[in-house]
Design a protein around this motif. Structure first.
Motif, PDB file in Angstrom:
ATOM      1  N   TYR A   1      40.675  31.492  38.140  1.00 25.12           N
ATOM      2  CA  TYR A   1      39.553  32.119  38.838  1.00 25.12           C
ATOM      3  C   TYR A   1      39.592  33.634  38.625  1.00 25.12           C
ATOM      4  N   GLY A   2      38.432  34.270  38.798  1.00 29.90           N
ATOM      5  CA  GLY A   2      38.352  35.732  38.756  1.00 29.90           C
ATOM      6  C   GLY A   2      38.146  36.276  37.360  1.00 29.90           C
TER       7      GLY A   2
ATOM      8  N   LEU B   1      46.207  36.207  41.679  1.00 29.13           N
ATOM      9  CA  LEU B   1      45.076  35.800  40.847  1.00 29.13           C
ATOM     10  C   LEU B   1      45.498  34.974  39.630  1.00 29.13           C
TER      11      LEU B   1
END
Length: 362
Positions: free
Chosen positions: A261-262, A291
């Protein structure tokens, strides 16, 4: 070409988002490159560039001024609006100058291949700025695939999604085909290029493309499905209308999957005025452990499944370091126009597929 002891002199055409946020800082941070001239007639942009890069920086109001003093330059970087890329790259190559062009290099694969042939004929570098090959998550996934950590990859999902319910305007959201706007050619250029680098040539393409937002004139919600010759299926999403963002990557293989993600932190850092150093090192492109993506099988990463995998640092500076090496004869072109043309083959097929509701053989 300039000897190894002298910096290569770079002219940058355009000082909007691409020129000021990406190209100028990365050029200035690259050992062996010197930002010599910026082409912009906008006094505010000239002042902005001079404030960051010093009074020695030169300016030109038009690109034509560069061709008149081509012998004073070693590289031209084109970061102007998409519709100008082909004409400017052609003029630079005709003037005997190596060229870097921001993506997309052209509106069609045929135009890209014509430019590539001209560069070959002149013996000049023609490279395309596909910086997302040096995103932290992409570098990590590339290594996981190469190391066999996922086994045989069967399906690849890539999302470059945003929540921008109100159009911002400007040429990037224009419905005029000459502008080469819309997300298909903007973010789509990135996700398609990444998929081709990872899993090889496309065999067929299916796409859905919509204009969702009131007042929008170009596609703002697009899906592309690629069947690669290798057998991998890539599902690629680019959108400005995503109220809940999905994972940036989900790669599913015979042994394990990787979910991340991110977004890579480098664009945000550049926008905030942070700069990589010519010497490298430090925390450039590094993201916090919270993250990191996860590798595993049988359970969602959101419920604890899998093992965190350290994300490799993002490394946009590596692109211009490779360009400098190629110009000096000690390295190869990091992104050729022929590679960009292959991605444009897919984008053109996607546009036709969405228009006609068909699967297109590439």
């Amino acid at each position: 070409m300039t000897g190894t002891g002298s910096p290569l002199r770079v002219a940058l055409i355009g000082y909007g988002l691409a020129g000021s946020v990406f190209h100028a800082p990365l050029i200035a941070a690259t050992e062996g490159l010197a930002l010599d001239t910026v082409v912009t007639s906008n006094p505010e942009r000239q002042a902005q560039a001079r404030a960051e890069f010093g009074d020695e920086l030169r300016f030109a109001a038009t690109a034509d001024e560069l061709w008149d003093r081509a012998d004073e330059l070693d590289l031209v970087v084109i970061a102007s609006p998409n519709k100008t890329h082909v004409a400017l790259a052609h003029a630079a190559l005709k003037a005997g100058l190596p060229v870097v062009v921001d993506k997309p290099i052209a509106g069609t694969a045929a135009e890209a291949r014509e430019l590539a042939a001209l560069a070959d004929d002149r013996g000049l570098l023609l490279s395309v700025f596909q910086n997302r090959r040096w995103d932290n998550d992409f570098r990590t996934l590339q290594k996981l695939v190469a190391d066999g950590e996922l086994g045989d990859v069967w399906r690849f999902e890539s999302r470059f999604e945003r929540w921008r319910p109100q159009p911002k305007g400007g040429w990037r959201e224009s419905g005029d085909p000459e502008e080469i706007g819309g997300l298909l050619y903007d973010l789509g250029s990135h996700v398609v290029d990444q998929a081709l680098v990872l899993f090889g040539p496309a065999m067929s393409v299916y796409a859905e493309s919509d204009i969702r937002r009131p007042g929008a004139a170009a596609d703002d919600d697009t899906f592309i499905a690629i069947t690669h010759a290798s057998g991998v299926r890539s599902h690629l999403y680019v959108s400005a209308t995503t109220a809940q963002l999905g994972p940036r990557f989900r790669a599913l293989g015979s042994k394990a999957g990787y979910v991340k993600y991110g977004l890579d932190p480098q664009e945000a850092a550049l926008r905030e005025g942070e700069r990589p150093t010519p010497e490298g090192g430090g925390n450039w492109g590094v993201e916090p452990e919270s993250l990191w993506g996860r590798v595993g099988s049988g359970e969602s990463p959101l419920t604890g499944g899998g093992t965190p995998v350290r994300t490799l640092p993002g490394d946009y500076p590596a692109y211009y370091a490779a360009v400098a090496a190629a110009l000096r004869g000690t390295g190869t072109n990091p992104v050729s126009a022929y590679e960009a043309a292959a991605a444009l083959d897919v984008l053109e097929a996607a546009r036709r597929s969405a228009r006609d509701s068909v699967t297109v053989i590439v």
